[in-house]
Write a protein that holds these residues in place. Structure first.
Motif, PDB file in Angstrom:
ATOM      1  N   CYS A 115     -16.095  17.692 -55.189  1.00  0.00           N
ATOM      2  CA  CYS A 115     -15.509  18.546 -56.202  1.00  0.00           C
ATOM      3  C   CYS A 115     -14.078  19.271 -55.430  1.00  0.00           C
ATOM      4  N   THR A 116     -14.514  19.939 -54.616  1.00  0.00           N
ATOM      5  CA  THR A 116     -13.555  20.715 -53.803  1.00  0.00           C
ATOM      6  C   THR A 116     -12.280  19.897 -53.435  1.00  0.00           C
ATOM      7  N   ALA A 117     -12.734  18.871 -52.615  1.00  0.00           N
ATOM      8  CA  ALA A 117     -11.585  17.950 -52.033  1.00  0.00           C
ATOM      9  C   ALA A 117     -10.992  17.017 -53.042  1.00  0.00           C
ATOM     10  N   GLY A 118     -11.643  16.591 -54.177  1.00  0.00           N
ATOM     11  CA  GLY A 118     -10.878  16.108 -55.360  1.00  0.00           C
ATOM     12  C   GLY A 118      -9.683  16.884 -55.999  1.00  0.00           C
ATOM     13  N   SER A 119      -9.962  18.067 -55.895  1.00  0.00           N
ATOM     14  CA  SER A 119      -9.041  19.053 -56.555  1.00  0.00           C
ATOM     15  C   SER A 119      -7.790  19.473 -55.933  1.00  0.00           C
ATOM     16  N   MET A 120      -7.629  18.650 -54.452  1.00  0.00           N
ATOM     17  CA  MET A 120      -6.363  19.178 -53.688  1.00  0.00           C
ATOM     18  C   MET A 120      -5.345  18.208 -54.138  1.00  0.00           C
ATOM     19  N   PHE A 133     -14.847  20.686 -42.421  1.00  0.00           N
ATOM     20  CA  PHE A 133     -13.574  19.750 -43.052  1.00  0.00           C
ATOM     21  C   PHE A 133     -12.344  20.324 -42.698  1.00  0.00           C
ATOM     22  N   THR A 134     -12.193  21.713 -42.633  1.00  0.00           N
ATOM     23  CA  THR A 134     -10.827  22.197 -42.695  1.00  0.00           C
ATOM     24  C   THR A 134     -10.387  21.954 -41.296  1.00  0.00           C
ATOM     25  N   VAL A 135     -11.331  22.099 -40.033  1.00  0.00           N
ATOM     26  CA  VAL A 135     -10.879  21.450 -38.899  1.00  0.00           C
ATOM     27  C   VAL A 135     -10.404  20.001 -38.766  1.00  0.00           C
ATOM     28  N   PHE A 136     -11.039  19.124 -39.488  1.00  0.00           N
ATOM     29  CA  PHE A 136     -10.596  17.846 -39.352  1.00  0.00           C
ATOM     30  C   PHE A 136      -9.406  17.424 -40.215  1.00  0.00           C
ATOM     31  N   LEU A 137      -9.387  18.196 -41.122  1.00  0.00           N
ATOM     32  CA  LEU A 137      -7.860  18.077 -42.013  1.00  0.00           C
ATOM     33  C   LEU A 137      -6.691  18.872 -41.612  1.00  0.00           C
ATOM     34  N   LEU A 138      -6.591  19.649 -40.658  1.00  0.00           N
ATOM     35  CA  LEU A 138      -5.594  20.523 -39.989  1.00  0.00           C
ATOM     36  C   LEU A 138      -4.722  19.474 -39.498  1.00  0.00           C
ATOM     37  N   PRO A 139      -5.245  18.731 -38.441  1.00  0.00           N
ATOM     38  CA  PRO A 139      -4.185  17.565 -37.916  1.00  0.00           C
ATOM     39  C   PRO A 139      -3.222  16.777 -38.890  1.00  0.00           C
ATOM     40  N   VAL A 140      -4.140  16.475 -40.212  1.00  0.00           N
ATOM     41  CA  VAL A 140      -3.164  15.823 -41.224  1.00  0.00           C
ATOM     42  C   VAL A 140      -2.279  16.567 -41.564  1.00  0.00           C
ATOM     43  N   VAL A 141      -2.490  17.989 -41.901  1.00  0.00           N
ATOM     44  CA  VAL A 141      -1.228  18.857 -42.332  1.00  0.00           C
ATOM     45  C   VAL A 141      -0.240  18.856 -41.321  1.00  0.00           C
ATOM     46  N   VAL A 142      -0.619  19.068 -39.839  1.00  0.00           N
ATOM     47  CA  VAL A 142       0.491  19.321 -39.104  1.00  0.00           C
ATOM     48  C   VAL A 142       1.398  18.042 -38.859  1.00  0.00           C
ATOM     49  N   ILE A 143       0.483  16.997 -38.999  1.00  0.00           N
ATOM     50  CA  ILE A 143       1.063  15.713 -38.713  1.00  0.00           C
ATOM     51  C   ILE A 143       2.278  15.341 -39.850  1.00  0.00           C
ATOM     52  N   GLY A 189      -7.265  12.133 -46.862  1.00  0.00           N
ATOM     53  CA  GLY A 189      -7.875  12.401 -45.593  1.00  0.00           C
ATOM     54  C   GLY A 189      -9.271  12.863 -45.760  1.00  0.00           C
ATOM     55  N   SER A 190      -9.641  13.358 -46.971  1.00  0.00           N
ATOM     56  CA  SER A 190     -11.089  14.070 -47.280  1.00  0.00           C
ATOM     57  C   SER A 190     -11.980  12.930 -47.584  1.00  0.00           C
ATOM     58  N   GLY A 237       7.861  16.815 -49.971  1.00  0.00           N
ATOM     59  CA  GLY A 237       7.371  17.786 -49.335  1.00  0.00           C
ATOM     60  C   GLY A 237       5.950  18.257 -49.419  1.00  0.00           C
ATOM     61  N   TRP A 238       5.887  19.105 -50.621  1.00  0.00           N
ATOM     62  CA  TRP A 238       4.482  19.817 -51.140  1.00  0.00           C
ATOM     63  C   TRP A 238       3.555  18.722 -51.802  1.00  0.00           C
ATOM     64  N   SER A 239       4.174  18.053 -52.687  1.00  0.00           N
ATOM     65  CA  SER A 239       2.925  17.098 -53.359  1.00  0.00           C
ATOM     66  C   SER A 239       2.607  15.934 -52.478  1.00  0.00           C
ATOM     67  N   GLY A 240       3.315  15.623 -51.540  1.00  0.00           N
ATOM     68  CA  GLY A 240       2.995  14.651 -50.465  1.00  0.00           C
ATOM     69  C   GLY A 240       2.029  15.359 -49.521  1.00  0.00           C
ATOM     70  N   ILE A 241       2.030  16.517 -49.013  1.00  0.00           N
ATOM     71  CA  ILE A 241       1.211  17.015 -47.951  1.00  0.00           C
ATOM     72  C   ILE A 241      -0.051  17.259 -48.661  1.00  0.00           C
ATOM     73  N   THR A 242      -0.099  17.564 -49.950  1.00  0.00           N
ATOM     74  CA  THR A 242      -1.553  17.849 -50.636  1.00  0.00           C
ATOM     75  C   THR A 242      -2.239  16.703 -50.754  1.00  0.00           C
ATOM     76  N   THR A 243      -1.359  15.682 -51.057  1.00  0.00           N
ATOM     77  CA  THR A 243      -2.044  14.054 -51.435  1.00  0.00           C
ATOM     78  C   THR A 243      -2.738  13.786 -50.205  1.00  0.00           C
ATOM     79  N   ALA A 244      -1.838  14.013 -49.089  1.00  0.00           N
ATOM     80  CA  ALA A 244      -2.388  13.414 -47.745  1.00  0.00           C
ATOM     81  C   ALA A 244      -3.676  14.099 -47.470  1.00  0.00           C
ATOM     82  N   VAL A 245      -3.939  15.414 -47.262  1.00  0.00           N
ATOM     83  CA  VAL A 245      -5.131  15.776 -47.092  1.00  0.00           C
ATOM     84  C   VAL A 245      -6.267  15.605 -48.433  1.00  0.00           C
ATOM     85  N   TRP A 246      -5.785  15.329 -49.400  1.00  0.00           N
ATOM     86  CA  TRP A 246      -6.972  14.803 -50.411  1.00  0.00           C
ATOM     87  C   TRP A 246      -7.261  13.389 -49.902  1.00  0.00           C
TER      88      TRP A 246
END
Length: 503
Positions: free
Chosen positions: A448-453, A184-194, A491-492, A480-489
């Motif tokens: 549980c873990t993905a929803g908590s992001m 999951f981390t490998v697939f979501l890292l591109p979301v973080v960087v983009i 994406g999961s 910046g921060w609330s947006g990027i955490t919601t993006a990976v949420w």
């Protein structure tokens, strides 16, 4: 559907949120109180309610308490020895020039497996500042990529306490959770960087003056597109109140971000030499490989034995040693021994090492209590019949079962801010649903873990760590921060759908 039992569940979750938000009490008391409220509202016998609470608490800590303690010990040694910084620099070198956001996201995700997000970010942020200072721009992009990379593994890869607690409560295989969390981390890292590359240049011009000066000095900074964004101020007194955290660590930034050509004394160990990246990686990779080897070998052995009998599974002779070494307790014990004897200078005194490990144990104490209380809450939900009632309610609507823990974790996270509490609460509510709904424990843990992001904001302590160090205030911090955490949420969600189809 028994309305009383559904009301009991709602009352329990509401109790957690109200106590955490509106009282001086913490999540440990909140979860225990929620267990009592749920049991009483559900009509459970008072003496059996107490028995369910104590049994659930003990069973949960029996499975993961030792592992959490060993995990934070490894993280502490990585922190004080400087090995975490060496790992970060090695990854930066490996990724090469122009790929710094990818490197910072990867560094964050690796470091955050054994080290808590808050302290890990403080350790690694000077590296992001150093790179931005050399590049004369792009600090926000690097800082957000680093912070959200840490969020990914902090939420999804044991032995970080949150996913480890959810794994124990839901009865999932820890090796499978580690493998899935890494995927999951490998697939979501591109979301973080983009996202970081998209929002970073937009926020770079609005850094508060103090942090801008701390990072860039008086040089002209540039955006990602190469356009000058103006001279930074020599003095940040106008915004000093907004940059206090970053200013307080400026000495650390200079020490850790000044490059490899200057030897600096490690204030913890007194040594001028940091462990190399290879040695720093050993205490992390050896336990993970042992745990995964246990999971894979057991799966192969079960497959070879087939369904020849209804007897309980007995490991073959070749699997038993791997099952022993790959038990999380033994694997992390090996990791801790490796950390102490390969990362610390030989002159480090026994008392100093013991004090560091005691500090680590103290930091894990509340997490252990919260985890145990989550197990108590889950046991009450099972014994009172609330879990069965919730399963019936879900079965009556066309809702994928895994969305239940995902949405519960999301709602609790938004309500009270702690991702760990959100994971434990969602896992506790979901545990009674595993059998009735045919829900895979692995899928439930990842939900549980993905929803908590989702949407880290003002009630999340990590929000303040990242935004203060990054120099973002008000609505810009949200973007910046609330947006990027919601993006990976977000994406999961497709990843969970795929996992639910496969498992």
């Amino acid at each position: 559907m028994d309305l009383q039992l559904i009301v009991a569940l709602i009352a329990g979750i509401a109790t957690i949120v109200v106590i955490v938000l509106a009282t001086r009490l913490d999540a440990f008391i909140a979860l225990l109180t929620a267990a009592v409220v749920t049991g009483i509202v559900a009509g459970q016998d008072l003496l059996s309610l107490i028995d369910a609470i104590t049994t659930g608490f003990g069973n949960t800590l029996a499975s993961i308490g030792i592992v959490i303690g060993l995990g934070v010990g490894i993280g502490k040694i990585l922190e004080v020895s400087g090995a975490a910084d060496s790992l970060a620099r090695a990854f930066l070198s490996a990724f090469g020039k122009g790929r710094e956001p990818w490197a910072m996201g990867t560094v964050g995700s690796l470091v955050s497996i054994p080290v808590f997000c808050d302290s890990g970010y403080v350790i690694m942020n000077p590296l992001a500042r150093s790179i931005a200072r050399v590049k004369r721009g792009g600090y926000v992009t690097l800082a957000l990529a680093l912070g959200c990379g840490m969020t990914l593994t902090h939420h999804m890869v044991p032995p970080t306490p949150g996913p480890l607690a959810a794994t124990g409560i839901l009865g999932a295989d820890i090796g499978a959770v580690i493998l899935t969390g890494v995927i999951f981390t490998v697939f979501l890292l591109p979301v973080v960087v983009i996202y970081a590359r998209w929002i970073g240049p937009k926020l770079e011009p609005v850094l508060n003056a103090t942090v801008k000066h701390d990072v860039y000095g008086s040089v002209t900074t540039t955006s990602a597109e190469g356009h000058a964004t103006g001279e930074t101020r020599e003095s940040g007194s106008e915004d000093a109140g907004h940059g206090g955290v970053a200013t307080a660590t400026d000495d650390n930034a200079d020490a850790a971000g000044s490059g490899d050509d200057a030897d600096t004394v490690n204030s913890e160990t007194g040594s001028t030499k940091k462990p190399g990246a290879f040695l720093g990686f050993l205490p992390l990779i050896v336990p993970l490989l042992l745990i995964v080897a246990n999971t894979v070998s057991t799966a192969i052995d079960k497959s070879n034995q087939g369904e020849l009998s209804g007897d309980a599974y007995e490991p073959s002779s070749w699997v038993a040693p791997l099952a022993f070494l790959g038990n999380p307790v033994i694997a992390l014990m090996i990791g801790l021994v490796l950390a102490v004897y390969t990362l610390l200078p030989r002159v480090t005194s026994r008392n100093k090492v013991q004090n560091w490990l005691a500090d680590a144990a103290a930091s894990a104490g509340l997490i252990l209590l919260i985890t145990g209380a989550g197990g108590a809450f889950g046991m009450v939900l099972t014994e009172s019949g609330v879990g069965d009632a919730l399963a019936e309610a879900i079965a009556s609507i066309s809702l994928p079962a895994f969305l239940v823990p995902f949405l519960i974790a999301s709602l609790v996270r938004i309500a009270q801010g702690s991702g760990t509490v959100a994971m434990i609460t969602a896992a506790s509510v979901t545990a009674p649903l595993i059998a009735p709904l045919g829900l895979s424990p692995l899928v439930a843990v990842m939900a549980c873990t993905a929803g908590s992001m989702v949407f880290s904001y003002f009630n999340d302590s990590y929000f303040w760590v990242v935004t203060r160090f990054t120099g973002l205030d008000g609505i810009n911090a949200i973007k910046g921060w609330s947006g990027i955490t919601t993006a990976v949420w977000a994406g999961s969600i497709p990843l969970l759908f795929v996992l639910d189809l496969i498992v």
